[in-house]
Write a protein that holds these residues in place. Structure first.
Motif, PDB file in Angstrom:
ATOM      1  N   ASP A   1     -18.760 -76.627   1.990  1.00  0.00           N
ATOM      2  CA  ASP A   1     -20.248 -76.602   2.677  1.00  0.00           C
ATOM      3  C   ASP A   1     -20.103 -75.261   3.358  1.00  0.00           C
ATOM      4  OD1 ASP A   1     -21.354 -78.483   1.325  1.00  0.00           O
ATOM      5  OD2 ASP A   1     -21.370 -79.903   3.192  1.00  0.00           O
TER       6      ASP A   1
ATOM      7  N   ARG B   1     -21.813 -71.536   2.466  1.00  0.00           N
ATOM      8  CA  ARG B   1     -22.788 -70.774   3.214  1.00  0.00           C
ATOM      9  C   ARG B   1     -22.235 -69.185   3.714  1.00  0.00           C
ATOM     10  NH1 ARG B   1     -22.970 -75.812   6.006  1.00  0.00           N
ATOM     11  NH2 ARG B   1     -21.369 -75.236   7.911  1.00  0.00           N
TER      12      ARG B   1
ATOM     13  N   ARG C   1     -26.909 -82.239  -4.453  1.00  0.00           N
ATOM     14  CA  ARG C   1     -27.187 -81.705  -3.139  1.00  0.00           C
ATOM     15  C   ARG C   1     -27.559 -79.990  -3.321  1.00  0.00           C
ATOM     16  NH1 ARG C   1     -22.508 -80.981  -0.362  1.00  0.00           N
ATOM     17  NH2 ARG C   1     -23.283 -81.288   1.846  1.00  0.00           N
ATOM     18  N   TYR C   2     -26.874 -79.344  -4.169  1.00  0.00           N
ATOM     19  CA  TYR C   2     -27.120 -78.111  -4.746  1.00  0.00           C
ATOM     20  C   TYR C   2     -27.522 -77.706  -6.199  1.00  0.00           C
ATOM     21  CZ  TYR C   2     -23.991 -77.052  -0.797  1.00  0.00           C
ATOM     22  OH  TYR C   2     -23.136 -76.783   0.697  1.00  0.00           O
TER      23      TYR C   2
END
Length: 304
Positions: free
Chosen positions: A84, A88, A183-184
Motif C-alpha cells: 500500500d 502511494r 480495494r483498488y
C-alpha cells in the motif's frame, strides 16, 4: 482532479517469464514494479528465488525485494501494508503500480483485503514449535480439512498459521471468508505457456540455478538455522537433504524439478478461481502484442 492510476497485476506460474515481461511493460507505459513474491522479500535468497539483479531492472524501480534478513518474519498483513505504501509512492509520481509475482495469496489480499483473522500470537507459536511439521499437518487435516487440501503438507509457515487461528478463535481458518469488493481498481493478467514449454523452462531454470551456485547459497542460509522461512522455499528445502548427505545431487535436482512443476499447477488452480484476470498464453502471443493488449485495455478504461 486527475484519476489515480489503477494497479496492473502481472501474475502466472513460475518460469512463465513474468519478470522479463514486466520490465518491458513498465518501460512501455511508465510503471514501477512491486514484487508479489513471498520469498524475494528476503536478502540472500537470490538464486533459489530467481531474483532479478539490479542491472536487469534496467532502471525500473522495484519494491519489496531484499528488505528483510532470512530469519525475519514477514506476514501477508506486512505485505499489504508495505505494498500500500509503495502504491502511494508510485502514484505520487504519476506512474502505474505494477504488481508482479506468483504468490496468489498475497495478490488477493492486496486487491481485496484480509479476512478478519487475529494477528500472530507468540505464545501459541512457541507451543506449536515443539511439534514436527508432519504432526502439525496431521492435526490440521482433522480441524480444517478444507484448508489442509489447499496447502502443501510441508508448508510449515501456513500450517502453523492455520493452527494458530484455530487455537485463538476455535474456528478453522477456511471459515474466515475474504472480502469480495476490490480495494483498488486493477487490470489483471495471468501469463502462462503451453505445458511442454513451461516444463522445459522449469527444468532449464533448475539446471541454471545449480550451475550458478544454489547449493552454496543454501549452505550459507544454514547459518540462520533450519527452521527459517527460507527453508520452506522451493530450491532450499530440496537442497537440504543433499547437503546433509541423505540424498544424491541427482535426486535432489529431480525432486526440485518435480516440486516446481507441482507448484506451477497449484498457481494455475489458484488463479482459475480469481475474478478479473485475463489469461494470455505466451506460447502463442508475442510479448509486444501482450503489451498492446494491456495498452488497449487501459485506453478503454480511460487510464492511459
Amino acid at each position: 482532479m486527475e484519476k489515480e492510476k489503477p494497479l496492473i497485476v502481472i501474475t502466472g506460474p513460475t518460469a512463465a517469464g513474468k519478470t522479463d515481461f514486466s520490465i518491458k511493460l513498465a518501460k512501455a507505459i511508465g510503471g514501477e514494479i512491486i514484487s508479489a513474491d513471498s520469498m524475494q522479500v528476503y536478502r540472500e535468497l537470490d538464486i533459489g528465488t530467481d531474483k532479478i539483479s539490479r542491472d536487469k531492472m534496467d532502471g525500473i524501480p522495484h519494491y519489496l525485494i531484499d528488505v528483510l534478513r532470512p530469519d525475519e518474519y514477514f506476514s501477508v498483513a506486512d505485505f499489504v501494508r508495505e505494498a500500500d505504501k509503495a502504491i502511494r509512492e508510485i502514484r505520487s509520481r504519476g506512474k502505474f503500480p505494477l504488481i508482479v509475482g506468483g504468490t496468489g495469496f498475497y495478490i488477493r489480499a492486496l486487491l481485496f483485503g484480509l479476512s478478519p483473522v487475529p494477528s500472530a500470537d507468540e505464545k501459541v507459536r512457541k507451543k506449536l514449535s515443539k511439534f514436527s511439521t508432519e504432526e502439525l499437518y496431521s492435526r490440521l487435516k482433522k480441524i480444517d480439512p478444507e484448508y489442509a487440501l489447499k496447502i502443501h503438507s510441508t508448508d510449515r509457515k501456513r500450517i502453523v498459521r492455520a493452527l494458530e487461528v484455530y487455537e485463538l478463535t476455535g474456528k478453522p481458518l477456511s471459515s474466515f471468508k475474504l472480502p469480495e469488493k476490490p480495494r483498488y481498481d486493477f487490470y489483471g493478467y495471468f501469463l502462462y505457456r503451453n505445458r511442454d514449454e513451461l516444463y522445459r523452462r522449469i527444468n532449464d531454470r533448475v539446471d541454471s540455478q545449480i550451475e550458478r551456485g544454489l547449493i552454496e547459497e543454501a549452505k550459507k542460509l544454514l547459518s540462520y538455522g533450519k527452521d527459517i522461512t527460507a527453508f520452506q522455499a522451493l530450491g532450499y528445502k530440496e537442497m537440504l537433504p543433499y547437503i546433509e548427505g541423505k540424498v544424491s545431487l541427482e535426486e535432489a535436482v529431480r525432486n526440485l524439478k518435480r516440486r516446481t512443476r507441482q507448484f506451477a499447477k497449484r498457481q494455475f488452480t489458484w488463479f482459475k478461481k480469481e475474478k478479473g484476470f485475463k489469461w494470455i498464453n505466451l506460447s502463442e502471443v508475442q510479448e509486444e502484442e501482450v503489451i498492446n493488449i494491456i495498452k488497449s485495455d487501459l485506453n478503454k478504461g480511460g487510464a492511459l
